[in-house]
Write an enzyme that holds these catalytic residues in place. Sequence first.
Site, short mmCIF file in Angstrom:
data_model
loop_
_atom_site.label_atom_id
_atom_site.label_comp_id
_atom_site.label_asym_id
_atom_site.label_seq_id
_atom_site.Cartn_x
_atom_site.Cartn_y
_atom_site.Cartn_z
CG ASP A 1 -2.30 0.52 0.96
OD1 ASP A 1 -2.42 1.38 0.07
OD2 ASP A 1 -3.25 0.13 1.67
CD GLU B 1 0.24 4.69 -7.51
OE1 GLU B 1 -0.77 4.21 -8.05
OE2 GLU B 1 0.68 5.83 -7.74
CG ASP C 1 -9.35 2.28 -0.99
OD1 ASP C 1 -8.34 2.17 -1.71
OD2 ASP C 1 -9.33 2.13 0.25
C1 GLA Z 1 -5.98 1.27 1.44
C2 GLA Z 1 -6.11 0.27 0.30
C3 GLA Z 1 -7.22 -0.70 0.61
C4 GLA Z 1 -6.93 -1.42 1.92
C5 GLA Z 1 -6.74 -0.42 3.04
C6 GLA Z 1 -6.23 -1.08 4.30
O1 GLA Z 1 -7.11 2.08 1.54
O2 GLA Z 1 -6.33 0.92 -0.92
O3 GLA Z 1 -7.38 -1.64 -0.44
O4 GLA Z 1 -5.79 -2.21 1.76
O5 GLA Z 1 -5.79 0.58 2.68
O6 GLA Z 1 -5.98 -0.18 5.32
#
Ligand code: GLA
Length: 396
Positions: free
Chosen positions: A155, A189, A211
């Site tokens: 991440d 990222e 996300d």
């Molecule tokens: C970010 C990532 C997610 C998940 C969360 C975990 O937001 O994009 O897919 O892994 O972190 O904290």
Amino acid sequence: MRSGFLSIRTLLTIALSLATPTLSHALDNGLAKTPPMGWNSWNKFACEGLNEKVVRETADAMVSNGMKDAGYQFVILDDCWQTGRDASGNIVADTGRFPSGIKALADYIHSKGLKFGIYTDVGTMTCAKRPGSIGHEYQDAKQYANWGVDYLKEDWCNTLPGQNSESSYTLMRDALAASGRPIVFSICEWGSTKPWLWAGSIGNLWRATPDIQDCWDCKKSWGGGGVTQILDLMNGLESYAGPGHWNDPDMLEVGNGGMTTTEYRAHFSMWAMFSAPLLAGNDISNMTPDTKAILLNKEVIAIDQDALGQQGRRVKKMGDLEIWSKQLQDGSRAVALLNRGQSADTISVSWTDIGYPDTLSASVRNLWTAKDLGRQQGHYSSEVPSHGVVMLTIKP
Ligand code: GLA
């Protein structure tokens, strides 16, 4: 003699430069020749719900409910499996959540014929404020390899000011390579530094979008949203994806409750059109028949896993009505007729929309009704439900 030596040297130099592998766009670890399939803990269980019982039950379910046979393979722990580092800097798992330890869990997952994935972060802390891998890349990669990790998601939270994404992920790529274990490398990222431009030689997949939210159309101020927002962000990135290096529109929300069955069917279909990783993000131990039927549609999965590895593209947009097309290895097309509008409507795909001549006669099959629709010439029309797709194969 002297000039003879020089010419041999020159010849050798030329021969060596010819022998040097041509710059390949893809990461050369031989992995993820088709988009990875499996399950990841985050979308359903997030931080609070993650523990070894859930993960073991998930692995059991993946075998017993037919997902393993359908191609789902990786069981991936996302954030919150880790708590700190020991005096030697080794990453330490949360013993409250994982009393048997990570190695035992990996062994269990392997004993089911599945593969094991884990999560870290390039910065000082993960997004949920667990230790990140910065400064510990080689140590962590070695630890993962010792545990039997087959897949690493890394991440992009809590980075240092000015931290460079390409060099940070390159460091972990090299650390994974040095670990001696084949480990699929998933860059996360969020599309923020256009990873499609640089990550093809670094990761097997990279998140191309923020996300995912469990909703059909819910534009967020930070640029992300639900399924339709992600479709628009993925459109145009086709040329960067292929075997071993995939654009990742994020994990599936199918079965998590925020969308209708029609919308989830469209979500799953479009991910298959994208050659996206198919990582279920729901509680697969407790699925409704509708959810199961979506995740287990083998004809749609086959489109995702097609060996050509082409990412489908939007070939026509008529307001809320869209046609997406993906060339398959055998020369046929997968086509998604997508209706983003509020009411059912008819969408007609012309063979010229998908690169075929008008005069061609082709077999059409509907992948959700599993019905052959006979040979059609020039075009095919179908009513498409609101927020739904009709997904077809069109075979000359
Ligand atoms: C970010 C990532 C997610 C998940 C969360 C975990 O937001 O994009 O897919 O892994 O972190 O904290």
